[in-house]
Design a protein around this motif. Structure first.
Motif, PDB file in Angstrom:
ATOM      1  N   ARG A   1       8.517 -48.680  88.752  1.00  0.00           N
ATOM      2  CA  ARG A   1       7.127 -48.434  88.334  1.00  0.00           C
ATOM      3  C   ARG A   1       6.212 -49.610  88.715  1.00  0.00           C
ATOM      4  NH1 ARG A   1       6.349 -44.130  84.804  1.00  0.00           N
ATOM      5  NH2 ARG A   1       8.266 -43.207  83.960  1.00  0.00           N
ATOM      6  N   LYS A   2       6.697 -50.812  88.450  1.00  0.00           N
ATOM      7  CA  LYS A   2       5.895 -52.012  88.707  1.00  0.00           C
ATOM      8  C   LYS A   2       5.450 -52.092  90.169  1.00  0.00           C
ATOM      9  CE  LYS A   2       6.112 -57.050  88.595  1.00  0.00           C
ATOM     10  NZ  LYS A   2       6.913 -58.221  88.241  1.00  0.00           N
ATOM     11  N   PHE A   3       6.347 -51.739  91.055  1.00  0.00           N
ATOM     12  CA  PHE A   3       6.035 -51.850  92.481  1.00  0.00           C
ATOM     13  C   PHE A   3       5.565 -50.529  93.083  1.00  0.00           C
ATOM     14  CE2 PHE A   3       8.733 -55.519  91.583  1.00  0.00           C
ATOM     15  CZ  PHE A   3       7.896 -56.515  92.053  1.00  0.00           C
ATOM     16  N   LYS A   4       5.141 -49.629  92.186  1.00  0.00           N
ATOM     17  CA  LYS A   4       4.549 -48.338  92.572  1.00  0.00           C
ATOM     18  C   LYS A   4       5.477 -47.510  93.468  1.00  0.00           C
ATOM     19  CE  LYS A   4      -0.113 -49.966  91.783  1.00  0.00           C
ATOM     20  NZ  LYS A   4       0.271 -50.604  90.606  1.00  0.00           N
ATOM     21  N   LEU A   5       6.758 -47.533  93.122  1.00  0.00           N
ATOM     22  CA  LEU A   5       7.755 -46.744  93.827  1.00  0.00           C
ATOM     23  C   LEU A   5       8.214 -45.557  92.982  1.00  0.00           C
ATOM     24  CD1 LEU A   5       9.797 -49.752  95.216  1.00  0.00           C
ATOM     25  CD2 LEU A   5       8.258 -48.256  96.507  1.00  0.00           C
ATOM     26  N   TRP A   6       7.602 -45.395  91.814  1.00  0.00           N
ATOM     27  CA  TRP A   6       7.909 -44.312  90.886  1.00  0.00           C
ATOM     28  C   TRP A   6       6.980 -43.155  91.211  1.00  0.00           C
ATOM     29  CZ3 TRP A   6      11.840 -44.028  87.495  1.00  0.00           C
ATOM     30  CH2 TRP A   6      11.813 -42.995  86.553  1.00  0.00           C
ATOM     31  N   GLN A   7       7.533 -41.973  91.403  1.00  0.00           N
ATOM     32  CA  GLN A   7       6.725 -40.806  91.747  1.00  0.00           C
ATOM     33  C   GLN A   7       6.380 -39.999  90.514  1.00  0.00           C
ATOM     34  OE1 GLN A   7       7.983 -38.291  94.842  1.00  0.00           O
ATOM     35  NE2 GLN A   7       8.562 -39.950  96.202  1.00  0.00           N
ATOM     36  N   GLN A   8       5.172 -39.496  90.485  1.00  0.00           N
ATOM     37  CA  GLN A   8       4.737 -38.648  89.375  1.00  0.00           C
ATOM     38  C   GLN A   8       5.230 -37.219  89.554  1.00  0.00           C
ATOM     39  OE1 GLN A   8       3.402 -40.071  86.700  1.00  0.00           O
ATOM     40  NE2 GLN A   8       3.665 -41.950  87.865  1.00  0.00           N
ATOM     41  N   ASN A   9       5.354 -36.780  90.798  1.00  0.00           N
ATOM     42  CA  ASN A   9       5.784 -35.409  91.080  1.00  0.00           C
ATOM     43  C   ASN A   9       7.291 -35.367  91.265  1.00  0.00           C
ATOM     44  OD1 ASN A   9       3.088 -34.531  91.107  1.00  0.00           O
ATOM     45  ND2 ASN A   9       2.881 -35.142  93.237  1.00  0.00           N
ATOM     46  N   SER A  10       7.902 -34.393  90.643  1.00  0.00           N
ATOM     47  CA  SER A  10       9.344 -34.229  90.737  1.00  0.00           C
ATOM     48  C   SER A  10       9.734 -33.644  92.095  1.00  0.00           C
ATOM     49  CB  SER A  10       9.825 -33.306  89.618  1.00  0.00           C
ATOM     50  OG  SER A  10      11.227 -33.247  89.613  1.00  0.00           O
ATOM     51  N   ILE A  11      11.009 -33.734  92.400  1.00  0.00           N
ATOM     52  CA  ILE A  11      11.530 -33.129  93.620  1.00  0.00           C
ATOM     53  C   ILE A  11      12.577 -32.095  93.217  1.00  0.00           C
ATOM     54  CG2 ILE A  11      11.098 -35.170  95.044  1.00  0.00           C
ATOM     55  CD1 ILE A  11      14.146 -35.730  94.819  1.00  0.00           C
ATOM     56  N   ALA A  12      12.934 -31.226  94.153  1.00  0.00           N
ATOM     57  CA  ALA A  12      13.961 -30.219  93.900  1.00  0.00           C
ATOM     58  C   ALA A  12      15.325 -30.855  94.156  1.00  0.00           C
ATOM     59  CB  ALA A  12      13.738 -29.012  94.793  1.00  0.00           C
ATOM     60  N   ILE A  13      15.886 -31.479  93.120  1.00  0.00           N
ATOM     61  CA  ILE A  13      17.126 -32.229  93.324  1.00  0.00           C
ATOM     62  C   ILE A  13      18.305 -31.331  93.685  1.00  0.00           C
ATOM     63  CG2 ILE A  13      16.470 -34.187  91.896  1.00  0.00           C
ATOM     64  CD1 ILE A  13      18.264 -33.025  89.694  1.00  0.00           C
ATOM     65  N   GLU A  14      18.245 -30.056  93.336  1.00  0.00           N
ATOM     66  CA  GLU A  14      19.341 -29.160  93.693  1.00  0.00           C
ATOM     67  C   GLU A  14      19.443 -28.971  95.212  1.00  0.00           C
ATOM     68  OE1 GLU A  14      15.667 -26.860  92.877  1.00  0.00           O
ATOM     69  OE2 GLU A  14      16.804 -28.253  91.659  1.00  0.00           O
ATOM     70  N   GLN A  15      18.392 -29.312  95.931  1.00  0.00           N
ATOM     71  CA  GLN A  15      18.413 -29.201  97.380  1.00  0.00           C
ATOM     72  C   GLN A  15      18.933 -30.469  98.059  1.00  0.00           C
ATOM     73  OE1 GLN A  15      14.470 -28.004  98.532  1.00  0.00           O
ATOM     74  NE2 GLN A  15      14.687 -25.974  97.629  1.00  0.00           N
ATOM     75  N   VAL A  16      19.156 -31.513  97.278  1.00  0.00           N
ATOM     76  CA  VAL A  16      19.678 -32.762  97.819  1.00  0.00           C
ATOM     77  C   VAL A  16      21.195 -32.663  97.835  1.00  0.00           C
ATOM     78  CG1 VAL A  16      19.792 -35.262  97.538  1.00  0.00           C
ATOM     79  CG2 VAL A  16      17.700 -34.041  96.940  1.00  0.00           C
ATOM     80  N   THR A  17      21.746 -32.620  99.017  1.00  0.00           N
ATOM     81  CA  THR A  17      23.179 -32.391  99.151  1.00  0.00           C
ATOM     82  C   THR A  17      23.935 -33.559  99.772  1.00  0.00           C
ATOM     83  OG1 THR A  17      22.795 -31.302 101.271  1.00  0.00           O
ATOM     84  CG2 THR A  17      22.908 -29.889  99.308  1.00  0.00           C
ATOM     85  N   SER A  18      23.222 -34.494 100.369  1.00  0.00           N
ATOM     86  CA  SER A  18      23.905 -35.616 101.019  1.00  0.00           C
ATOM     87  C   SER A  18      23.974 -36.814 100.070  1.00  0.00           C
ATOM     88  CB  SER A  18      23.176 -36.014 102.305  1.00  0.00           C
ATOM     89  OG  SER A  18      21.875 -36.476 102.010  1.00  0.00           O
ATOM     90  N   PRO A  19      24.993 -37.666 100.242  1.00  0.00           N
ATOM     91  CA  PRO A  19      25.072 -38.870  99.405  1.00  0.00           C
ATOM     92  C   PRO A  19      23.794 -39.703  99.548  1.00  0.00           C
ATOM     93  CG  PRO A  19      27.078 -38.590 100.694  1.00  0.00           C
ATOM     94  CD  PRO A  19      26.087 -37.584 101.197  1.00  0.00           C
ATOM     95  N   PHE A  20      23.274 -40.173  98.442  1.00  0.00           N
ATOM     96  CA  PHE A  20      22.034 -40.959  98.393  1.00  0.00           C
ATOM     97  C   PHE A  20      20.830 -40.184  98.930  1.00  0.00           C
ATOM     98  CE2 PHE A  20      25.352 -44.295  99.055  1.00  0.00           C
ATOM     99  CZ  PHE A  20      25.266 -44.890  97.816  1.00  0.00           C
ATOM    100  N   GLY A  21      20.993 -38.895  99.208  1.00  0.00           N
ATOM    101  CA  GLY A  21      19.896 -38.105  99.760  1.00  0.00           C
ATOM    102  C   GLY A  21      19.581 -38.453 101.204  1.00  0.00           C
ATOM    103  N   ILE A  22      20.554 -39.043 101.903  1.00  0.00           N
ATOM    104  CA  ILE A  22      20.334 -39.492 103.288  1.00  0.00           C
ATOM    105  C   ILE A  22      19.759 -38.347 104.117  1.00  0.00           C
ATOM    106  CG2 ILE A  22      21.451 -40.308 105.405  1.00  0.00           C
ATOM    107  CD1 ILE A  22      23.495 -41.735 103.574  1.00  0.00           C
ATOM    108  N   GLY A  23      18.647 -38.628 104.763  1.00  0.00           N
ATOM    109  CA  GLY A  23      17.995 -37.651 105.611  1.00  0.00           C
ATOM    110  C   GLY A  23      17.211 -36.598 104.847  1.00  0.00           C
ATOM    111  N   GLN A  24      17.220 -36.689 103.532  1.00  0.00           N
ATOM    112  CA  GLN A  24      16.519 -35.687 102.731  1.00  0.00           C
ATOM    113  C   GLN A  24      15.419 -36.287 101.864  1.00  0.00           C
ATOM    114  OE1 GLN A  24      20.209 -34.129 100.969  1.00  0.00           O
ATOM    115  NE2 GLN A  24      19.706 -32.170 101.926  1.00  0.00           N
ATOM    116  N   ILE A  25      15.719 -37.417 101.232  1.00  0.00           N
ATOM    117  CA  ILE A  25      14.741 -38.082 100.374  1.00  0.00           C
ATOM    118  C   ILE A  25      14.851 -39.592 100.576  1.00  0.00           C
ATOM    119  CG2 ILE A  25      14.654 -36.266  98.610  1.00  0.00           C
ATOM    120  CD1 ILE A  25      16.589 -37.947  96.912  1.00  0.00           C
ATOM    121  N   GLN A  26      13.858 -40.313 100.104  1.00  0.00           N
ATOM    122  CA  GLN A  26      13.884 -41.771 100.149  1.00  0.00           C
ATOM    123  C   GLN A  26      14.893 -42.294  99.122  1.00  0.00           C
ATOM    124  OE1 GLN A  26      12.052 -43.699 102.319  1.00  0.00           O
ATOM    125  NE2 GLN A  26      11.469 -41.737 103.211  1.00  0.00           N
ATOM    126  N   PHE A  27      15.444 -43.459  99.371  1.00  0.00           N
ATOM    127  CA  PHE A  27      16.401 -44.056  98.450  1.00  0.00           C
ATOM    128  C   PHE A  27      15.788 -44.262  97.067  1.00  0.00           C
ATOM    129  CE2 PHE A  27      18.536 -47.893  96.679  1.00  0.00           C
ATOM    130  CZ  PHE A  27      19.772 -47.314  96.456  1.00  0.00           C
TER     131      PHE A  27
END
Length: 96
Positions: free
Chosen positions: A10-36
């Motif tokens: 939150r402090k470094f403004k890396l916290w998102q207000q909008n949620s993501i569809a986590i059920e669509q994240v299938t790779s470890p760490f979300g590689i290629g799908q979401i930011q770390f």
């Protein structure tokens, strides 16, 4: 320590207000799908909070090497790495 990680995101403004569809994240760490940082917020933190709430504690993990690879340089990087290293070093019986 989970609160520290969340506060740092939150402090470094890396916290998102909008949620993501986590059920669509299938790779470890979300590689290629979401930011770390999104993986930390939407997958890692909720799972660890759930385990702690159930009295299990935080399982030993080794996510620091990956975090060191993917976190961009700049403000907040070192603070996030410190938090992640602390969590990596906890034993399975630790409670946060």
């Amino acid at each position: 320590m989970l609160q520290e990680l969340e506060a740092t995101l939150r402090k470094f403004k890396l916290w998102q207000q909008n949620s993501i569809a986590i059920e669509q994240v299938t790779s470890p760490f979300g590689i290629g799908q979401i930011q770390f940082t999104e993986w930390l917020q939407f997958i890692y933190l909720p799972k660890m909070k759930s385990l702690v709430g159930a009295g299990v504690g935080i399982p030993k993990a080794e996510i620091t090497p990956y975090a060191e690879e993917v976190l961009p340089s700049g403000e907040g990087r070192e603070a996030l790495l410190v938090c992640i290293k602390k969590l990596d070093n906890l034993s399975i019986t630790a409670h946060v």
